[in-house]
Design a protein around this motif. Structure first.
Motif, mmCIF file in Angstrom:
data_model
loop_
_atom_site.group_PDB
_atom_site.id
_atom_site.type_symbol
_atom_site.label_atom_id
_atom_site.label_comp_id
_atom_site.label_asym_id
_atom_site.label_seq_id
_atom_site.Cartn_x
_atom_site.Cartn_y
_atom_site.Cartn_z
ATOM 1 N N THR A 8 -3.105 1.080 -1.734
ATOM 2 C CA THR A 8 -3.069 2.508 -1.446
ATOM 3 C C THR A 8 -1.978 3.126 -2.402
ATOM 4 O O THR A 8 -0.739 2.832 -2.372
ATOM 5 N N ASP A 11 -2.853 7.729 0.504
ATOM 6 C CA ASP A 11 -3.928 7.538 1.295
ATOM 7 C C ASP A 11 -5.165 7.376 0.463
ATOM 8 O O ASP A 11 -6.291 7.723 1.017
ATOM 9 N N LYS A 108 -10.024 1.198 3.269
ATOM 10 C CA LYS A 108 -10.269 2.447 3.645
ATOM 11 C C LYS A 108 -10.367 2.460 5.326
ATOM 12 O O LYS A 108 -9.895 3.411 5.711
ATOM 13 N N ILE A 111 -7.049 2.232 6.657
ATOM 14 C CA ILE A 111 -6.072 3.749 6.563
ATOM 15 C C ILE A 111 -6.768 4.469 7.920
ATOM 16 O O ILE A 111 -6.033 5.313 8.369
ATOM 17 N N GLN A 115 -4.697 6.164 10.705
ATOM 18 C CA GLN A 115 -4.577 7.746 10.796
ATOM 19 C C GLN A 115 -4.931 8.084 12.577
ATOM 20 O O GLN A 115 -4.249 8.936 13.114
#
Length: 120
Positions: A8, A11, A108, A111, A115
């Motif tokens: 990454t 992000d 993904k 991530i 988050q």
């Protein structure tokens, strides 16, 4: 964040041409020619500038075991998918494509999980 196939940066998930060449078991310089043909066509395509999720080919470099510096490209998922369409001539292309799609999807998801956890 990094795994063996993707990493990454701000992000966004990327891979690089060196990883792809190693997975395809081809010379990196041969794959670079293919990447650069895709980039050249992209630069000539006026529709590319209007994409909501643009293909990002970022020129970078790596140092080999003898200390020499060589060019490579970092590719976001959209750039990788564009390149993957050009890889049909490579023997291991389909296997590599499946592994890379899975790696992008998993990163993904990591991530998104990070988050979401930050909201808790």
């Amino acid at each position: 964040m990094k795994n063996a196939l993707v990493h990454t940066k701000r992000d966004e998930v990327y891979t690089d041409s060196k990883i792809i060449a190693d997975m395809l078991e081809v010379n990196h310089s041969d794959l670079l020619r293919t990447v650069e043909r895709v980039i050249k066509r992209q630069e000539n395509n006026k529709l590319h500038s209007g994409l909501k999720y643009p293909q990002k080919f970022i020129q970078s470099s790596f140092t080999n075991k003898m200390g020499r510096i060589y060019k490579m490209y970092e590719l976001n998922e959209q750039a990788y998918l564009k390149l993957a369409m050009q890889l049909s001539g490579y023997e291991k292309a389909e296997i590599v494509q499946d592994q890379m799609i899975e790696a992008f999807t998993m990163m993904k998801q990591q991530i998104l999980n990070m988050q979401n956890n930050s909201w808790i």
